[in-house]
Write an enzyme that holds these catalytic residues in place. Structure first.
Site, PDB file in Angstrom:
ATOM      1  N   ASP A 484       0.812  -1.223   0.000  1.00  0.00           N
ATOM      2  CA  ASP A 484       0.000   0.000   0.000  1.00  0.00           C
ATOM      3  C   ASP A 484       0.841   1.267   0.000  1.00  0.00           C
ATOM      4  OD1 ASP A 484      -2.664  -0.831  -0.022  1.00  0.00           O
ATOM      5  OD2 ASP A 484      -2.611  -1.314   2.106  1.00  0.00           O
TER       6      ASP A 484
HETATM    7  C1  BGC Z   1       0.464   1.112   6.341  1.00  0.00           C
HETATM    8  C2  BGC Z   1       0.131  -0.087   5.493  1.00  0.00           C
HETATM    9  C3  BGC Z   1      -1.349  -0.186   5.319  1.00  0.00           C
HETATM   10  C4  BGC Z   1      -1.915   1.132   4.803  1.00  0.00           C
HETATM   11  C5  BGC Z   1      -3.413   1.069   4.711  1.00  0.00           C
HETATM   12  C6  BGC Z   1      -0.169   2.345   5.774  1.00  0.00           C
HETATM   13  O1  BGC Z   1       0.086   3.426   6.615  1.00  0.00           O
HETATM   14  O2  BGC Z   1       1.871   1.250   6.422  1.00  0.00           O
HETATM   15  O3  BGC Z   1       0.648  -1.256   6.085  1.00  0.00           O
HETATM   16  O4  BGC Z   1      -1.654  -1.206   4.424  1.00  0.00           O
HETATM   17  O5  BGC Z   1      -1.540   2.186   5.654  1.00  0.00           O
HETATM   18  O6  BGC Z   1      -3.946   2.183   4.146  1.00  0.00           O
HETATM   19  C1  NOJ Z   2      -1.465  -3.863   5.503  1.00  0.00           C
HETATM   20  C2  NOJ Z   2      -2.676  -3.913   4.639  1.00  0.00           C
HETATM   21  O1  NOJ Z   2      -3.771  -4.387   5.390  1.00  0.00           O
HETATM   22  C3  NOJ Z   2      -2.466  -4.792   3.453  1.00  0.00           C
HETATM   23  O2  NOJ Z   2      -3.575  -4.726   2.604  1.00  0.00           O
HETATM   24  C4  NOJ Z   2      -1.226  -4.410   2.724  1.00  0.00           C
HETATM   25  O3  NOJ Z   2      -1.054  -5.322   1.670  1.00  0.00           O
HETATM   26  C5  NOJ Z   2      -0.029  -4.403   3.629  1.00  0.00           C
HETATM   27  N1  NOJ Z   2      -0.280  -3.584   4.764  1.00  0.00           N
HETATM   28  C6  NOJ Z   2       1.251  -3.928   2.938  1.00  0.00           C
HETATM   29  O4  NOJ Z   2       1.221  -2.562   2.678  1.00  0.00           O
END
Ligand code: BGC
Ligand code: NOJ
Length: 798
Positions: A484
């Site tokens: 993400d």
């Molecule tokens: C986090 C990710 C997460 C995303 C969701 C980010 O701040 O680092 O792990 O998937 O937010 O929007």
């Molecule tokens: C947490 C999110 O829930 C997941 O959808 C994502 O793939 C990972 N973070 C990596 O960014």
């Protein structure tokens, strides 16, 4: 090395012996639609169905002291005031123990010859928490003691409860019965639900107004009523409603008293909402208290719950020479998979229960951890998820559990999302053999009249990626792929906007992802295999098309995605390489090594082995494989959120445990057992030695462990709700132990170090029960077990 607790595998519990854990160590209660988070000091909250809109107890995230708010029992024994869970008074106890088990938590505190044991659980078939409070006088003389219960109500919407005080401080309403205290804020208008806190005998006093109970300016640790030995019988009108019962008890020497509290939630039909003007219909609450409100009934409900978990976990049981492995496989990993499936990423001590709905990709991946446990719920989940797809194959990135509707704030546009529907469906059908799900009619964006079969949804999912390729013939990344934080089309320099949803380039999405390329090849092969099953009458020409698209992608990866020693990560908006030796930082990323490795792209030419070697060489540290190395040392607008994190944390050089299994599976597929095992042990909590360093619960996987470049490598964060649960389960069950569900049976194909010698797996598979003894002789290979219902014991030498 300070330790705070130990595993008690015989009873499937983790036992905490020091309440001052480095971070609250929590457990989850509930397996239907009423859920609770309960910490080792009885902190936390509960909700029905939705942690944002149906929050029952108030909880103060980010509060000081940490973990404030919960279900507190106060005891006054002479001048001494204490809680069995140590907090909130923090009076030193003679003995403290917290046992987190499967769907229950038992907290025992002992002081001055008085023992208080509280068992918390959410019974099956009841929207409530049951608290069995047992007080025992362990001394030789009669004791007169007082007991107070205490919970604080959340005014339902956890978000506005923290924001809209000008309204909320005037809305609170309660009713008081002789055993039950009711919380009915907003019931007079649009709510048909209320909460209650009842107990199985008449109380000696009560309070429902917080400030009256605590005393102005007091915290939970110094409630004035408790210290005074009183209750005020206060009735809250606005302000902050709470529920507290008081009991004045006489305990003979050696004797116990048992009280059963029921903290519940009721939804009334609109026409039966009131029993008189403004008076709530209390019958359902009374019934719920009646259902569990004797020691015998509570014990029976608890025994049933234990039976439920014994049955579930009994579906896959391992006996090996490695106790850490048995513990992970038999107990905690399966349990974490269940909890993650129920919660998605909504409510934990790192997720507020407010911000995030059910992720399209997350929920699909979570299925891999529970299809063997609760296949019916997996089936429903797949259909719910598919209904949030758009007609063009894209999909809402998240949906809300209460409405099951897509979340407009985030919308869609994440390049990987559609492929996970294939992943989830394949996992479900391989486990269950239930091809009928493919024929289920599912709408698009939940619009009635738009229904198509699930199989059609899978086809458009595949096409969505196949038809959206960039200049190198690789999949467009969109807002982001699995990571993400790799926001290659976003370009944000405004701290007030979202990395994921900001769009400020007119050409739209141009960046390409090697992670999606690998995912596409792996899932494309799975999809073609599914379509070729006799039970799926797919057009052979279409199956060929799928195979050709997969093969074109493999060619594109080999041509444009290989950096010489490993797979590139992406091409950015301007067509520049990311994750290349040419880059100054983040020369290598884990995701593409994992996915291209699992897809076996270029395996014959040695690319997979090389990529896996590079992962070990450049990404591995003492606690696992970091996501990228070297981590970004400053913010790069062209890359987005990934470079916003300090080095070593989260997606910037953290050990993002979710993606370690991809490498481990790729290692197993390459037959490299020792590498697979080493990587697996590093991220598995059962093998972690230092509880103080790790900080979070020693019994569950983390989303992220601080990486080599962090200030404190090895420190864990974001425990419980993570795709790591399902992926480590898939890794250990299918690829290390090698028990792989296939459409027509099980394939036994272990990849486990020789020194483990032999192991036994008892596994339920559809209507079959297998008892497999696997002896590792060194010859390797695999063994196929065609599916047939009934019991089968097999000795297999591999
Ligand atoms: C986090 C990710 C997460 C995303 C969701 C980010 O701040 O680092 O792990 O998937 O937010 O929007
Ligand atoms: C947490 C999110 O829930 C997941 O959808 C994502 O793939 C990972 N973070 C990596 O960014």
């Amino acid at each position: 090395m300070k330790q705070y607790g130990y595993f008690d595998d015989d009873v499937r519990e983790f036992v905490i012996t020091d309440p001052a854990t480095p971070w609250p160590w929590i457990n989850y209660l509930g397996c239907e639609d009423f859920f609770s988070l309960v910490s080792n000091t009885a902190g936390g909250y509960c909700f029905c169905k939705d942690a944002k809109f149906r929050r029952i107890l108030r909880y103060r995230y980010n509060g000081v002291p940490m973990d404030s708010g919960g279900r507190y029992y106060y005891i006054k024994d002479g001048d001494s005031v204490w809680n069995p869970g140590w907090k909130p008074c923090k009076t030193p106890l003679d003995r403290y123990e917290c046992r987190h088990g499967m769907g229950y938590t038992r907290i025992i505190g002992e002081k001055g010859g008085l023992r208080c044991e509280v068992l918390f659980f959410v019974p099956q078939g009841g929207r409530c928490e049951v608290h069995r409070v047992r007080l025992t006088n362990t001394g030789a003389a009669v004791k007169r003691v007082q007991l107070w219960s205490f919970v604080e109500w959340c005014l339902w919407n956890a978000s506005t409860d923290m924001e809209n005080f000008q309204r909320n401080l005037s809305t609170g309403e309660v009713e008081v019965g002789d055993r039950i205290l009711y919380h009915k804020t907003e019931y007079r208008e649009r709510r048909d639900h209320y909460a209650f806190f009842g107990v199985n005998r008449p109380f000696d006093g009560f309070d429902t107004d917080r400030e009256t109970f605590l005393g102005p300016y007091n915290g939970f640790d110094t409630p004035q009523q408790v210290f005074a030995g009183t209750s005020d019988n206060s009735v809250a009108h606005g302000w902050s409603p709470v529920a507290s019962h008081r009991f004045d008890l006489t305990l003979e020497a050696g004797k116990s008293e048992e009280l059963i509290f029921v903290l519940g939630y009721v939804e009334n039909p609109p026409e039966a909402k009131f029993s008189a003007l403004g008076i709530i219909n209390k019958a359902p609450a009374e019934e719920l208290l009646e259902a569990f409100g004797t020691p015998a009934k509570a014990d029976a409900a608890f025994a049933a719950l234990k039976g439920y978990w014994d049955g579930l976990l009994g579906r896959f049981q391992l006996e090996s020479a490695v106790p850490e492995l048995d513990r992970t496989v038999n107990i905690w990993n399966q349990y974490q998979c269940m909890v993650t499936f129920f919660m998605s990423r909504s409510a934990s001590y790192f997720e507020s229960g407010i911000g995030r709905g059910m992720g399209f990709r997350d929920s699909n991946q979570d299925l891999a951890g529970i299809v063997h446990l609760i296949p019916d719920r997996a089936r429903q989940r797949i259909l719910d998820i598919a209904a949030t797809q758009f007609p063009d194959g894209g999909c809402y990135h998240q949906y809300q559990p209460l409405t099951k509707r897509g979340n407009h704030d985030i919308g869609g546009g994440f390049g990987d999302d559609p492929l996970w529907l294939i992943f989830g469906t394949v996992a479900y059908i391989k486990e269950t053999g239930d091809f009928s799900i493919l024929e289920e009619k599912v709408p698009f964006d939940n619009q009635p009249g738009t229904e198509k079969t699930l199989l059609e949804h899978l086809k458009i999912s595949f096409a969505r990626v196949a038809d959206n390729l960039g200049p190198h013939g690789l999949p467009l990344i969109g807002r982001a792929d699995w990571n993400d934080c790799l926001n290659l089309n976003c370009f944000s320099d405004n701290p007030d906007e979202s990395f994921q949803t900001t769009e400020n380039k007119t050409e739209g999405s141009r960046a390409e992802s090697l992670m999606i390329a690998g995912l596409f090849v792996a899932e494309g092969k799975d999809f073609a295999e599914l379509l070729s099953q006799p039970a799926v009458s797919a057009d052979p020409a279409y199956v060929d098309e799928v195979r050709e698209a997969v093969s074109r992608m493999e060619t594109a990866v080999k041509q444009h995605g290989w950096d010489g020693e490993w797979f590139l990560r992406a091409y950015d908006y301007y067509g520049r390489k990311i994750g290349s030796s040419e880059n100054a930082e983040s020369k290598i990323f884990i995701e593409s090594q994992g996915w291209c490795g699992m897809a076996r792209i270029g395996a014959d030419e040695g690319l997979c082995d090389k990529a896996l070697d590079a992962a070990s060489k450049y990404l591995e540290c003492e606690y696992g494989l970091v996501l990228n190395a070297p981590a970004f040392s400053s913010y790069i607008k062209d890359y987005g959120e990934i470079s916003s994190y300090p080095q070593g944390y989260k997606e910037n050089g953290g050990i993002f445990c979710h993606n370690n299994p991809w490498v481990i599976i790729a290692e197993a597929m390459a037959g490299r057992a020792d590498d697979a095992w080493r990587h697996y042990c590093k991220i598995s909590p059962a093998f972690a030695k230092d509880q103080s360093l790790r900080k979070v619960e020693p019994y569950v996987f983390c989303q992220m462990v601080a990486g080599a470049e962090a200030a404190h490598p090895g420190e864990g964060k974001n425990s419980w709700l993570t795709g790591t649960a399902a992926w480590t389960w898939k890794t250990v069950s299918e690829f290390i132990l090698g028990i792989k569900p296939q459409y027509d049976g099980l394939l036994v194909e272990p990849c486990i170090p020789q020194h483990i010698g032999s192991y036994r797996v008892r596994r339920r598979f559809r209507e079959a029960e297998y008892d497999l003894t696997i002896r590792l002789t060194g010859k390797g290979g695999s063994f196929r077990i065609p599916y047939r219902p009934g019991f089968q014991a097999l000795e297999i030498e591999l």
